[in-house]
Design an enzyme around this catalytic site. Structure first.
Site, PDB file in Angstrom:
ATOM      1  N   GLY A 121       0.836  -1.190   0.000  1.00 12.89           N
ATOM      2  CA  GLY A 121       0.000   0.000   0.000  1.00 12.89           C
ATOM      3  C   GLY A 121       0.871   1.241   0.000  1.00 12.89           C
ATOM      4  N   CYS A 122       0.381   2.278   0.613  1.00 12.92           N
ATOM      5  CA  CYS A 122       1.100   3.552   0.664  1.00 12.92           C
ATOM      6  C   CYS A 122       2.482   3.362   1.288  1.00 12.92           C
ATOM      7  CB  CYS A 122       0.296   4.555   1.471  1.00 12.92           C
ATOM      8  SG  CYS A 122       1.136   6.118   1.707  1.00 12.92           S
TER       9      CYS A 122
END
Length: 181
Positions: free
Chosen positions: A13-14
């Site tokens: 993810g981020c």
């Protein structure tokens, strides 16, 4: 005695959320936010976010395997993501946020596959583990303002961790508060 460092690359993810859990642990030399797995050389954040390059946001970790093993890094990695969600992580959806373990050699591949199998068989999650395990390719460092984001912007980082659902997920599944990391 010559010290040889190794490299581990994880997408979860981020990338803002993937640096702090590894940073400043024994044996960790550096953690760099960046892009990998795509087709364009030197992609920009905007190109990756808009799905123009095939890259994922990832962190590349340089570590001293005498102090921190690859298996220990994988154990930390699993605790940062929803390993059952191949479509992104938490609020971040799409190809650039999918979770991937990028292996750098045959041994890393074997350890990653065994670790994934172990987590799948543990019964900790009701759905199957959906994290891809792929060979590492070129890694491009993200823009400077993305590096060490949790240190440069602690309030925004903490708000994102909690607002995205990541902190609650970690607490629910691993019983640890994210602030301890």
């Amino acid at each position: 005695m010559k010290v040889t460092y190794e490299t581990a690359t994880f997408a979860g993810g981020c990338f803002w959320c993937m640096v702090k859990p590894f940073d400043e642990l024994p044996g960790i030399i550096k953690v760099v936010s960046g892009y990998t797995g795509g087709t364009k050389e030197n992609p920009t954040y905007e190109e990756v976010c808009y799905g123009q390059t095939g890259h994922v946001e990832a962190v590349q970790i340089t570590f001293d395997s005498e102090k921190m093993t690859y298996k220990q890094l994988l154990d930390i990695y699993w605790m940062q993501i929803d390993p059952t969600d191949a479509g992104g992580q938490f609020y971040d959806r799409g190809e650039s946020y999918k979770p991937v373990i990028f292996y750098h050699n045959k041994e890393q591949r074997e350890v990653a596959e065994a670790s994934k199998r172990e987590l799948n068989e543990s019964g900790k999650f009701s759905k199957p583990i959906a994290v891809a395990i792929e060979p590492a390719g070129p890694f491009y460092s993200a823009e400077e303002y993305h590096q060490d984001f949790y240190k440069k912007n602690p309030e925004r980082y903490n708000a994102y961790q909690h607002g995205s659902g990541r902190a609650d997920f970690i607490l629910k599944h691993w019983g640890e508060r994210i602030e301890k990391r």
